[in-house]
Design a protein around this motif. Structure first.
Motif, PDB file in Angstrom:
ATOM      1  N   PRO A  65       0.831  -1.211   0.000  1.00 17.22           N
ATOM      2  CA  PRO A  65       0.000   0.000   0.000  1.00 17.22           C
ATOM      3  C   PRO A  65       0.867   1.262   0.000  1.00 17.22           C
ATOM      4  CG  PRO A  65      -0.683  -1.518   1.737  1.00 17.22           C
ATOM      5  CD  PRO A  65       0.610  -2.034   1.183  1.00 17.22           C
ATOM      6  N   GLU A  66       0.299   2.337  -0.451  1.00 16.80           N
ATOM      7  CA  GLU A  66       0.973   3.644  -0.389  1.00 16.80           C
ATOM      8  C   GLU A  66       0.892   4.154   1.047  1.00 16.80           C
ATOM      9  OE1 GLU A  66       2.456   5.149  -3.033  1.00 16.80           O
ATOM     10  OE2 GLU A  66       1.969   3.356  -4.186  1.00 16.80           O
ATOM     11  N   ASP A  67       1.876   4.961   1.460  1.00 17.97           N
ATOM     12  CA  ASP A  67       1.820   5.560   2.795  1.00 17.97           C
ATOM     13  C   ASP A  67       0.530   6.361   2.937  1.00 17.97           C
ATOM     14  OD1 ASP A  67       4.185   4.508   3.695  1.00 17.97           O
ATOM     15  OD2 ASP A  67       5.394   6.225   3.055  1.00 17.97           O
ATOM     16  N   GLY A  68      -0.169   6.169   4.036  1.00 18.97           N
ATOM     17  CA  GLY A  68      -1.407   6.888   4.295  1.00 18.97           C
ATOM     18  C   GLY A  68      -2.634   6.275   3.642  1.00 18.97           C
ATOM     19  N   GLU A  69      -2.447   5.208   2.837  1.00 24.86           N
ATOM     20  CA  GLU A  69      -3.588   4.588   2.160  1.00 24.86           C
ATOM     21  C   GLU A  69      -4.526   3.902   3.153  1.00 24.86           C
ATOM     22  OE1 GLU A  69      -4.431   1.467  -1.538  1.00 24.86           O
ATOM     23  OE2 GLU A  69      -2.377   1.962  -1.000  1.00 24.86           O
ATOM     24  N   PHE A  70      -3.959   3.292   4.189  1.00 23.27           N
ATOM     25  CA  PHE A  70      -4.746   2.624   5.228  1.00 23.27           C
ATOM     26  C   PHE A  70      -4.248   3.089   6.595  1.00 23.27           C
ATOM     27  CE2 PHE A  70      -4.594  -0.467   1.693  1.00 23.27           C
ATOM     28  CZ  PHE A  70      -5.938  -0.507   1.395  1.00 23.27           C
ATOM     29  N   SER A  71      -5.147   3.234   7.539  1.00 24.47           N
ATOM     30  CA  SER A  71      -4.749   3.699   8.879  1.00 24.47           C
ATOM     31  C   SER A  71      -3.872   2.668   9.584  1.00 24.47           C
ATOM     32  CB  SER A  71      -5.989   3.992   9.713  1.00 24.47           C
ATOM     33  OG  SER A  71      -6.753   2.811   9.885  1.00 24.47           O
ATOM     34  N   TRP A  72      -3.931   1.425   9.189  1.00 24.67           N
ATOM     35  CA  TRP A  72      -3.178   0.368   9.855  1.00 24.67           C
ATOM     36  C   TRP A  72      -1.803   0.119   9.234  1.00 24.67           C
ATOM     37  CZ3 TRP A  72      -2.400  -3.034   5.953  1.00 24.67           C
ATOM     38  CH2 TRP A  72      -3.389  -3.154   4.973  1.00 24.67           C
ATOM     39  N   TYR A  73      -1.460   0.778   8.157  1.00 27.85           N
ATOM     40  CA  TYR A  73      -0.207   0.517   7.437  1.00 27.85           C
ATOM     41  C   TYR A  73       0.848   1.549   7.822  1.00 27.85           C
ATOM     42  CZ  TYR A  73       2.979  -0.344   3.557  1.00 27.85           C
ATOM     43  OH  TYR A  73       4.080  -0.620   2.804  1.00 27.85           O
ATOM     44  N   HIS A  74       1.885   1.101   8.547  1.00 29.48           N
ATOM     45  CA  HIS A  74       2.942   2.007   9.017  1.00 29.48           C
ATOM     46  C   HIS A  74       4.302   1.328   8.889  1.00 29.48           C
ATOM     47  CE1 HIS A  74       0.330   5.147  10.539  1.00 29.48           C
ATOM     48  NE2 HIS A  74      -0.497   4.163  10.830  1.00 29.48           N
ATOM     49  N   MET A  75       4.836   1.266   7.667  1.00 33.09           N
ATOM     50  CA  MET A  75       6.112   0.610   7.450  1.00 33.09           C
ATOM     51  C   MET A  75       7.282   1.400   8.038  1.00 33.09           C
ATOM     52  SD  MET A  75       5.440  -2.295   6.348  1.00 33.09           S
ATOM     53  CE  MET A  75       6.876  -3.067   5.657  1.00 33.09           C
ATOM     54  N   GLU A  76       7.033   2.610   8.499  1.00 30.91           N
ATOM     55  CA  GLU A  76       8.103   3.385   9.140  1.00 30.91           C
ATOM     56  C   GLU A  76       8.323   2.939  10.584  1.00 30.91           C
ATOM     57  OE1 GLU A  76       4.355   5.612  10.252  1.00 30.91           O
ATOM     58  OE2 GLU A  76       5.056   4.514   8.498  1.00 30.91           O
ATOM     59  N   LEU A  77       7.407   2.139  11.125  1.00 34.50           N
ATOM     60  CA  LEU A  77       7.511   1.679  12.513  1.00 34.50           C
ATOM     61  C   LEU A  77       8.111   0.278  12.579  1.00 34.50           C
ATOM     62  CD1 LEU A  77       3.961   2.683  13.856  1.00 34.50           C
ATOM     63  CD2 LEU A  77       6.081   4.004  14.002  1.00 34.50           C
ATOM     64  N   ILE A  78       8.747  -0.023  13.714  1.00 31.49           N
ATOM     65  CA  ILE A  78       9.141  -1.398  14.011  1.00 31.49           C
ATOM     66  C   ILE A  78       8.310  -1.834  15.222  1.00 31.49           C
ATOM     67  CG2 ILE A  78      11.449  -1.252  12.991  1.00 31.49           C
ATOM     68  CD1 ILE A  78      12.571  -0.800  15.784  1.00 31.49           C
ATOM     69  N   ASP A 153      -7.239 -18.067  13.347  1.00 25.80           N
ATOM     70  CA  ASP A 153      -5.820 -18.000  13.680  1.00 25.80           C
ATOM     71  C   ASP A 153      -5.506 -16.991  14.788  1.00 25.80           C
ATOM     72  OD1 ASP A 153      -4.994 -19.964  11.862  1.00 25.80           O
ATOM     73  OD2 ASP A 153      -5.001 -18.513  10.220  1.00 25.80           O
ATOM     74  N   LEU A 154      -6.326 -15.968  14.936  1.00 31.09           N
ATOM     75  CA  LEU A 154      -6.135 -14.962  15.989  1.00 31.09           C
ATOM     76  C   LEU A 154      -7.237 -15.153  17.029  1.00 31.09           C
ATOM     77  CD1 LEU A 154      -5.470 -11.828  13.727  1.00 31.09           C
ATOM     78  CD2 LEU A 154      -3.792 -13.403  14.718  1.00 31.09           C
ATOM     79  N   ASP A 155      -6.963 -14.775  18.276  1.00 30.65           N
ATOM     80  CA  ASP A 155      -7.990 -15.002  19.298  1.00 30.65           C
ATOM     81  C   ASP A 155      -9.196 -14.089  19.146  1.00 30.65           C
ATOM     82  OD1 ASP A 155      -6.759 -12.692  20.325  1.00 30.65           O
ATOM     83  OD2 ASP A 155      -6.900 -13.379  22.406  1.00 30.65           O
ATOM     84  N   ILE A 156      -9.022 -12.939  18.477  1.00 28.82           N
ATOM     85  CA  ILE A 156     -10.152 -12.052  18.164  1.00 28.82           C
ATOM     86  C   ILE A 156      -9.908 -11.447  16.780  1.00 28.82           C
ATOM     87  CG2 ILE A 156     -10.744 -11.478  20.557  1.00 28.82           C
ATOM     88  CD1 ILE A 156      -9.224  -8.846  20.195  1.00 28.82           C
ATOM     89  N   PRO A 157     -10.967 -10.994  16.111  1.00 29.80           N
ATOM     90  CA  PRO A 157     -10.786 -10.356  14.801  1.00 29.80           C
ATOM     91  C   PRO A 157     -10.088  -8.996  14.926  1.00 29.80           C
ATOM     92  CG  PRO A 157     -13.098 -10.922  15.174  1.00 29.80           C
ATOM     93  CD  PRO A 157     -12.370 -11.157  16.456  1.00 29.80           C
ATOM     94  N   LEU A 158      -9.433  -8.609  13.858  1.00 26.78           N
ATOM     95  CA  LEU A 158      -8.811  -7.285  13.802  1.00 26.78           C
ATOM     96  C   LEU A 158      -9.883  -6.221  13.681  1.00 26.78           C
ATOM     97  CD1 LEU A 158      -5.969  -8.042  11.227  1.00 26.78           C
ATOM     98  CD2 LEU A 158      -5.797  -8.019  13.732  1.00 26.78           C
ATOM     99  N   ARG A 159      -9.617  -5.053  14.231  1.00 25.69           N
ATOM    100  CA  ARG A 159     -10.505  -3.911  14.023  1.00 25.69           C
ATOM    101  C   ARG A 159      -9.633  -2.707  13.690  1.00 25.69           C
ATOM    102  NH1 ARG A 159     -13.463  -2.437  19.541  1.00 25.69           N
ATOM    103  NH2 ARG A 159     -13.334  -0.316  18.792  1.00 25.69           N
ATOM    104  N   ASP A 160     -10.039  -2.004  12.676  1.00 27.82           N
ATOM    105  CA  ASP A 160      -9.246  -0.888  12.156  1.00 27.82           C
ATOM    106  C   ASP A 160      -9.245   0.285  13.127  1.00 27.82           C
ATOM    107  OD1 ASP A 160      -7.699   0.507  10.396  1.00 27.82           O
ATOM    108  OD2 ASP A 160      -9.208   0.657   8.831  1.00 27.82           O
TER     109      ASP A 160
END
Length: 166
Positions: A65-78, A153-160
């Motif tokens: 995704p492009e930066d800022g395209e999704f609120s959950w996408y932050h490739m600048e973070l570790i 696979d996860l104990d609860i669903p993801l929420r944005d």
């Protein structure tokens, strides 16, 4: 020398619609052609070369995704920074971020309000959480799948997260 009689082959039409007589091959010529084909070894890449090539194609095919395209996408973070961003967020909140030495990772708040990081692997069949056997075409598909209550696979669903919170 007695030559074997080959059956007459029916004429066929060319692309222009004209009738053409098929060319007859002598049995000896056919046999020589097959021997030549069998004698030439087929060069096949090693299993390691095939796996490396498949992994390279897979990474090229996964659209990021492009930066800022999704609120959950932050490739600048570790992971530690993602965990900090998720503190005091409700269960199911998550961030997809950089995974040093890997493709990416998903850090989320689980049902016990702990932050958990799941590495995301890329391979010939697509991308997946490393502890899962469910493959996805891209990160958006992965997030959509794990946002469903039907996933196991996860104990609860993801929420944005709301766009302004991160």
């Amino acid at each position: 020398q007695q030559q074997q009689q080959q059956p007459d082959l029916p004429p066929r039409r060319s692309n222009s619609g004209q009738l053409q007589q098929p060319q007859q091959q002598q049995p000896q010529q056919q046999q020589q052609r097959y021997v030549q084909m069998a004698a030439s070894p087929a060069r096949r890449p090693s299993q390691q070369q095939q796996q490396q090539s498949a992994a390279r194609r897979s990474q090229e095919q996964v659209r990021m995704p492009e930066d800022g395209e999704f609120s959950w996408y932050h490739m600048e973070l570790i992971a530690p920074e993602a965990e900090e961003q998720l503190r005091s967020r409700p269960p199911g909140s998550f961030i997809v971020h950089e995974q040093p030495g890997g493709f990416a990772a998903l850090t989320m708040v689980d049902s016990h309000e702990n932050t958990v990081t799941y590495p995301i692997a890329v391979g010939p069949q697509g991308i997946r959480l490393t502890h899962s056997n469910v493959f996805h075409h891209n990160l958006f598909d992965l997030v959509q799948y794990y946002s469903s209550p039907a996933q196991r696979d996860l104990d609860i669903p993801l929420r944005d997260l709301p766009q302004t919170n991160v």
